[in-house]
Design a protein around this motif. Structure first.
Motif, PDB file in Angstrom:
ATOM      1  N   GLU A  37      -6.133   5.286  -4.010  1.00 52.65           N
ATOM      2  CA  GLU A  37      -4.707   5.591  -4.105  1.00 52.65           C
ATOM      3  C   GLU A  37      -3.814   4.469  -3.577  1.00 52.65           C
ATOM      4  OE1 GLU A  37      -3.914   8.224  -5.830  1.00 52.65           O
ATOM      5  OE2 GLU A  37      -6.008   8.836  -5.899  1.00 52.65           O
ATOM      6  N   LEU A  38      -4.390   3.390  -3.053  1.00 52.21           N
ATOM      7  CA  LEU A  38      -3.582   2.290  -2.528  1.00 52.21           C
ATOM      8  C   LEU A  38      -2.668   1.718  -3.603  1.00 52.21           C
ATOM      9  CD1 LEU A  38      -6.067   0.359  -0.240  1.00 52.21           C
ATOM     10  CD2 LEU A  38      -3.966   1.495   0.456  1.00 52.21           C
ATOM     11  N   ASP A  39      -1.465   1.380  -3.217  1.00 51.51           N
ATOM     12  CA  ASP A  39      -0.442   0.773  -4.078  1.00 51.51           C
ATOM     13  C   ASP A  39       0.008   1.681  -5.223  1.00 51.51           C
ATOM     14  OD1 ASP A  39      -0.492  -1.531  -2.510  1.00 51.51           O
ATOM     15  OD2 ASP A  39      -2.133  -2.377  -3.676  1.00 51.51           O
ATOM     16  N   LYS A  40      -0.239   2.965  -5.114  1.00 48.04           N
ATOM     17  CA  LYS A  40       0.241   3.917  -6.117  1.00 48.04           C
ATOM     18  C   LYS A  40       1.381   4.728  -5.514  1.00 48.04           C
ATOM     19  CE  LYS A  40      -4.135   4.467  -8.533  1.00 48.04           C
ATOM     20  NZ  LYS A  40      -5.200   5.413  -8.869  1.00 48.04           N
ATOM     21  N   THR A  41       2.252   5.236  -6.377  1.00 52.37           N
ATOM     22  CA  THR A  41       3.325   6.113  -5.924  1.00 52.37           C
ATOM     23  C   THR A  41       2.754   7.509  -5.746  1.00 52.37           C
ATOM     24  OG1 THR A  41       4.969   4.805  -7.087  1.00 52.37           O
ATOM     25  CG2 THR A  41       5.601   7.041  -6.474  1.00 52.37           C
ATOM     26  N   LEU A  42       2.883   8.022  -4.533  1.00 49.54           N
ATOM     27  CA  LEU A  42       2.312   9.325  -4.189  1.00 49.54           C
ATOM     28  C   LEU A  42       3.398  10.330  -3.834  1.00 49.54           C
ATOM     29  CD1 LEU A  42      -0.610   8.370  -1.782  1.00 49.54           C
ATOM     30  CD2 LEU A  42      -0.721   8.751  -4.230  1.00 49.54           C
ATOM     31  N   MET A  43       3.053  11.593  -4.018  1.00 49.69           N
ATOM     32  CA  MET A  43       3.857  12.689  -3.503  1.00 49.69           C
ATOM     33  C   MET A  43       2.984  13.389  -2.463  1.00 49.69           C
ATOM     34  SD  MET A  43       5.451  16.071  -5.328  1.00 49.69           S
ATOM     35  CE  MET A  43       6.747  15.238  -6.180  1.00 49.69           C
ATOM     36  N   LEU A  44       3.493  13.526  -1.259  1.00 50.28           N
ATOM     37  CA  LEU A  44       2.754  14.161  -0.175  1.00 50.28           C
ATOM     38  C   LEU A  44       3.446  15.443   0.240  1.00 50.28           C
ATOM     39  CD1 LEU A  44       2.896  10.816   0.708  1.00 50.28           C
ATOM     40  CD2 LEU A  44       1.075  11.712   2.096  1.00 50.28           C
ATOM     41  N   GLN A  45       2.680  16.514   0.365  1.00 49.06           N
ATOM     42  CA  GLN A  45       3.195  17.781   0.896  1.00 49.06           C
ATOM     43  C   GLN A  45       2.717  17.857   2.343  1.00 49.06           C
ATOM     44  OE1 GLN A  45       4.769  20.622  -0.849  1.00 49.06           O
ATOM     45  NE2 GLN A  45       5.112  21.277   1.241  1.00 49.06           N
ATOM     46  N   LEU A  46       3.640  18.005   3.289  1.00 46.49           N
ATOM     47  CA  LEU A  46       3.290  18.039   4.701  1.00 46.49           C
ATOM     48  C   LEU A  46       3.230  19.476   5.221  1.00 46.49           C
ATOM     49  CD1 LEU A  46       5.491  15.080   5.984  1.00 46.49           C
ATOM     50  CD2 LEU A  46       3.189  15.038   5.027  1.00 46.49           C
ATOM     51  N   ARG A  47       2.622  19.635   6.374  1.00 48.84           N
ATOM     52  CA  ARG A  47       2.472  20.964   6.967  1.00 48.84           C
ATOM     53  C   ARG A  47       3.800  21.653   7.233  1.00 48.84           C
ATOM     54  NH1 ARG A  47      -1.745  21.069  11.865  1.00 48.84           N
ATOM     55  NH2 ARG A  47       0.202  20.637  12.894  1.00 48.84           N
ATOM     56  N   ASP A  48       4.820  20.886   7.542  1.00 46.78           N
ATOM     57  CA  ASP A  48       6.129  21.484   7.821  1.00 46.78           C
ATOM     58  C   ASP A  48       6.935  21.706   6.547  1.00 46.78           C
ATOM     59  OD1 ASP A  48       6.852  18.912   7.179  1.00 46.78           O
ATOM     60  OD2 ASP A  48       7.867  18.488   9.077  1.00 46.78           O
ATOM     61  N   ARG A  49       6.264  21.667   5.393  1.00 45.33           N
ATOM     62  CA  ARG A  49       6.809  21.936   4.060  1.00 45.33           C
ATOM     63  C   ARG A  49       7.670  20.808   3.491  1.00 45.33           C
ATOM     64  NH1 ARG A  49       8.388  28.305   3.796  1.00 45.33           N
ATOM     65  NH2 ARG A  49       6.280  29.074   4.009  1.00 45.33           N
TER      66      ARG A  49
ATOM     67  N   ILE B 280       7.823  11.129  -0.972  1.00 44.75           N
ATOM     68  CA  ILE B 280       7.436  10.333  -2.126  1.00 44.75           C
ATOM     69  C   ILE B 280       7.555   8.873  -1.732  1.00 44.75           C
ATOM     70  CG2 ILE B 280       8.018   9.698  -4.501  1.00 44.75           C
ATOM     71  CD1 ILE B 280       9.156  12.539  -4.784  1.00 44.75           C
ATOM     72  N   GLY B 281       6.538   8.089  -2.054  1.00 41.46           N
ATOM     73  CA  GLY B 281       6.576   6.665  -1.743  1.00 41.46           C
ATOM     74  C   GLY B 281       5.285   5.990  -2.161  1.00 41.46           C
ATOM     75  N   THR B 282       5.206   4.696  -1.911  1.00 43.62           N
ATOM     76  CA  THR B 282       4.044   3.899  -2.278  1.00 43.62           C
ATOM     77  C   THR B 282       3.100   3.794  -1.095  1.00 43.62           C
ATOM     78  OG1 THR B 282       5.447   2.607  -3.751  1.00 43.62           O
ATOM     79  CG2 THR B 282       3.301   1.678  -3.209  1.00 43.62           C
ATOM     80  N   MET B 283       1.851   4.213  -1.288  1.00 47.59           N
ATOM     81  CA  MET B 283       0.856   4.159  -0.214  1.00 47.59           C
ATOM     82  C   MET B 283       0.411   2.719  -0.018  1.00 47.59           C
ATOM     83  SD  MET B 283      -2.652   6.245   0.099  1.00 47.59           S
ATOM     84  CE  MET B 283      -4.034   5.559   0.928  1.00 47.59           C
ATOM     85  N   ARG B 284       0.594   2.196   1.193  1.00 53.39           N
ATOM     86  CA  ARG B 284       0.238   0.813   1.490  1.00 53.39           C
ATOM     87  C   ARG B 284      -1.004   0.675   2.349  1.00 53.39           C
ATOM     88  NH1 ARG B 284       2.087  -1.752  -2.538  1.00 53.39           N
ATOM     89  NH2 ARG B 284       4.335  -1.668  -2.715  1.00 53.39           N
ATOM     90  N   SER B 285      -1.298   1.676   3.173  1.00 54.50           N
ATOM     91  CA  SER B 285      -2.458   1.565   4.054  1.00 54.50           C
ATOM     92  C   SER B 285      -2.881   2.948   4.533  1.00 54.50           C
ATOM     93  CB  SER B 285      -2.102   0.681   5.259  1.00 54.50           C
ATOM     94  OG  SER B 285      -3.221   0.487   6.084  1.00 54.50           O
ATOM     95  N   PHE B 286      -4.096   3.012   5.064  1.00 56.69           N
ATOM     96  CA  PHE B 286      -4.617   4.238   5.670  1.00 56.69           C
ATOM     97  C   PHE B 286      -5.678   3.848   6.679  1.00 56.69           C
ATOM     98  CE2 PHE B 286      -7.434   3.351   2.204  1.00 56.69           C
ATOM     99  CZ  PHE B 286      -8.694   3.708   2.673  1.00 56.69           C
ATOM    100  N   ASP B 287      -6.080   4.796   7.509  1.00 58.10           N
ATOM    101  CA  ASP B 287      -7.160   4.525   8.455  1.00 58.10           C
ATOM    102  C   ASP B 287      -8.211   5.624   8.386  1.00 58.10           C
ATOM    103  OD1 ASP B 287      -6.105   6.685   9.834  1.00 58.10           O
ATOM    104  OD2 ASP B 287      -5.359   5.512  11.518  1.00 58.10           O
TER     105      ASP B 287
END
Length: 135
Positions: A25-37, A41-48
Motif C-alpha cells: 500500500e506504500l505511495d497509494k492514496t488510502l482511506m482509513l477508518q479510525l476507532r473514534d469513527r 484520506i491521504g498518501t501512505m508514506r511509511s509504516f512500522d
C-alpha cells in the motif's frame, strides 16, 4: 463390516509474513477508518512493525447527513491500534454522486450542530430514565 473414512487434510495456504500487505500500500492514496469513527484520506508514506502509518497530505473527511467536507491536516501519524480498516481509494465517484460536497468551514458547523443535537437528545433521554421502572 465397517468402513473407515480416511481424513486427508487440505493443503496449507501460504500466509505472507506480517507487514507484507502494508508494503503493497506504500505511495497509494488510502482511506482509513479510525476507532473514534474519524475517516482520514491521504498518501501512505511509511509504516512500522506495529502497524503505525505515516500519511502525507492527509485530510479528515467529515460526513453529516447528506453533506461531506474535507479538513486538511497535512502530515499525520496514525497509531496502528487505532486503525479499524483501510483500503486504497481509487475513485471517489460514489461519495460525490450520493453526497453534496461543502467547504471545510460549513461541514465543521454542521458537525458542531449535530454534536449539540446528540448531546441534547442524551440529556432528554436521561431525564426520562425514571420511567423505566414503571412498566
Amino acid at each position: 463390516m465397517t468402513t473407515q473414512l480416511k481424513f486427508e487434510p487440505s493443503p496449507l495456504v501460504p500466509v505472507p509474513p506480517p507487514g507484507i500487505s502494508l508494503a503493497e500500500e506504500l505511495d497509494k492514496t488510502l482511506m482509513l477508518q479510525l476507532r473514534d469513527r474519524r475517516i482520514l484520506i491521504g498518501t501512505m508514506r511509511s509504516f512500522d512493525q506495529f502497524g503505525n502509518i505515516v500519511v502525507e497530505n492527509a485530510c479528515e473527511r467529515i460526513i453529516v447527513g447528506k453533506q461531506f467536507g474535507e479538513k486538511p491536516i497535512g502530515l499525520y501519524i496514525v497509531r496502528g491500534e487505532n486503525v479499524v480498516l483501510f483500503g486504497e481509494l481509487k475513485e471517489d465517484d460514489y461519495v460525490t454522486k450520493t453526497l453534496q460536497r461543502v467547504s471545510a468551514a460549513e461541514i465543521e458547523l454542521a458537525r458542531k450542530a449535530e454534536l449539540e443535537s446528540e448531546k441534547m437528545k442524551g440529556t432528554l433521554l436521561s431525564r426520562f430514565d425514571f420511567l423505566d421502572g414503571l412498566e
